[in-house]
Design a protein around this motif. Structure first.
Motif, short mmCIF file in Angstrom:
data_model
loop_
_atom_site.label_atom_id
_atom_site.label_comp_id
_atom_site.label_asym_id
_atom_site.label_seq_id
_atom_site.Cartn_x
_atom_site.Cartn_y
_atom_site.Cartn_z
N UNK A 7 0.80 -1.22 0.00
CA UNK A 7 0.00 0.00 0.00
C UNK A 7 0.83 1.26 0.00
N UNK A 8 2.15 1.15 -0.19
CA UNK A 8 3.04 2.32 -0.15
C UNK A 8 3.28 2.86 -1.54
N UNK A 9 3.62 4.16 -1.61
CA UNK A 9 3.98 4.82 -2.85
C UNK A 9 5.45 5.22 -2.78
N UNK A 10 6.23 4.78 -3.76
CA UNK A 10 7.67 5.03 -3.79
C UNK A 10 8.01 6.05 -4.88
N UNK A 11 8.59 7.23 -4.51
CA UNK A 11 9.03 8.19 -5.54
C UNK A 11 10.37 7.76 -6.13
N UNK A 12 10.54 7.95 -7.45
CA UNK A 12 11.77 7.54 -8.11
C UNK A 12 12.69 8.71 -8.45
N UNK A 13 12.26 9.94 -8.15
CA UNK A 13 13.06 11.12 -8.51
C UNK A 13 14.46 11.08 -7.90
N UNK A 14 14.57 10.49 -6.71
CA UNK A 14 15.87 10.47 -6.04
C UNK A 14 16.90 9.60 -6.76
#
Length: 405
Positions: A355-362
């Motif tokens: 249920x988590x959202x992972x940002x890839x910008x990093x």
């Protein structure tokens, strides 16, 4: 120009924001229930819908979110970078067919720039490339493109062999026996999906109107016409099928659903920009837009196959341009653009298991341009790798491949 395709979609999407407003709706007595998007994952909902007609019954559905694995967290294991190229197809978990773009002649005030495109195969792990000899099955003799869609249980495959942009020959293949049956009937700009494990729904399209909806039996190739009574759907904006139901967006961007034999559709959500049904047919990812009310912009929501909202919203911003499920349905990739840099921006992964959202910008390399894809996302066969292509000021394009663990 190919590299401008994504930006064209963003500009078109932004224009649509001026005329759309987000609501959820359902007529009384309908079998499907839409849950208020503002409900929290653990909260309850008060039914704010109008009273049903006398004698009718309207039941509130309280959605249970998927069981979350608190000890499992999606992380990035490694990133790869392919200069001046976009992914055409995955040949295996480690190899991709790419198209490299080279500027041959710069544009002038009176002439468009000229580009040269070459195809090759690259090993993601080593970076080594070799000549593409036609691998990947995207083209076969006599056809310009071959598209294949596997049934939810992996027993059958629906195959389209396109003669040109508008005419295709359709087949159903039994993946256990290898038997292939050709499906009768012309089609134009096809859209479709698996209704269940052994039935494919084909929106055949037409040069004049929406054309036929065909129910195809995978066992014997038998075709049955599906009746839809909807004067607001002269054309299908989007189309798909899942768990015995057919989903589409009408001329007013309303997401609707009906079952074969039902004819009259049920309205689920208004102002839908796009929707994607997961390969396992368990989830429907829906992006919506609004230019009124407290929130103005785009939202990404997850529904189950019955049209019930699963938890709270997944993402929001000024616009959501691309959404794509991984082949195993465990992950959803999406891109968010927000003018306010403090908001969501760039590519994100929603993990259905946690249920988590992972940002890839990093994980982008230093100096990369604004991280918004200009081509659709491209998943590896296992769903453990994701490729997406960005504009690049030096090499025109740059493709990132993200390894997950």
């Amino acid at each position: 120009m190919k590299q401008n395709a994504g930006m064209y979609g963003i500009k078109l999407f932004a224009a649509v924001l001026l005329s759309l407003a987000l609501t959820a709706c359902q007529s009384s007595g309908d079998r499907l229930t839409v849950v208020n998007p503002d409900v929290s994952r653990t909260g309850t909902q008060t039914d704010q819908s109008p009273d049903p007609a006398p004698g009718g019954e309207r039941k509130l559905t309280v959605v249970k979110t998927p069981e979350q694995q608190v000890d499992r967290e999606l992380t990035v294991a490694r990133t790869h970078r392919i200069e001046a190229a976009s992914i055409q197809s995955w040949l295996s978990e480690d190899e991709v067919s790419i198209e490299t773009t080279k500027l041959v002649k710069a544009g002038t005030a009176t002439e468009e720039p000229k580009y040269e495109y070459t195809s090759s195969i690259v090993n993601i792990n080593t970076g080594q490339s070799r000549k593409n000899t036609g691998e990947g099955g995207q083209q076969v003799k006599g056809y310009m493109l071959v598209k294949e869609t596997i049934s939810p249980d992996g027993s059958y495959s629906f195959i389209q062999k396109w003669k040109d942009k508008y005419i295709a020959d359709n087949f159903v293949k039994n993946l256990q026996t290898g038997q292939t049956i050709q499906i009768k009937g012309d089609n134009y700009l096809e859209r479709g999906g698996w209704l269940n494990a052994d039935t494919y729904i084909l929106a055949a399209g037409s040069m004049s109107g929406r054309g036929e909806i065909r129910q195809i039996s995978a066992a014997d190739g038998k075709v049955t016409a599906v009746t839809l009574d909807d004067p607001d759907a002269e054309m299908f904006g989007q189309f798909g099928a899942s768990h015995g139901r057919i989903y589409y967006t009408d001329d007013q961007h309303v997401l609707k659903v009906f079952e074969p034999g039902q004819a009259k559709p049920v309205s689920l959500i208004q102002d839908v920009w796009s929707f994607e049904i997961s390969p396992d047919s368990q989830y429907i990812a829906v992006s919506t837009v609004t230019q009124s009310g407290e929130f103005k912009g785009s939202k990404l929501l997850i529904y189950d196959a019955a049209g019930s909202l699963q938890g709270s919203l997944i993402g929001k911003g000024d616009l959501i341009s691309y959404i794509s499920w991984s082949p195993d349905s465990a992950k959803l990739a999406f891109d968010v653009y927000t003018e306010d840099k403090t908001g969501m921006n760039g590519v994100y992964i929603f993990d259905t298991r946690s249920g988590r959202v992972l940002p890839l910008a990093q994980y982008y390399a230093a100096g990369d341009p604004m991280p918004h894809p200009v081509y659709p996302f491209s998943w590896s066969p296992s769903g453990n790798r994701l490729g997406f292509t960005l504009d690049d000021p030096k090499s025109l394009l740059v493709t990132h491949v993200i390894d997950f663990k």
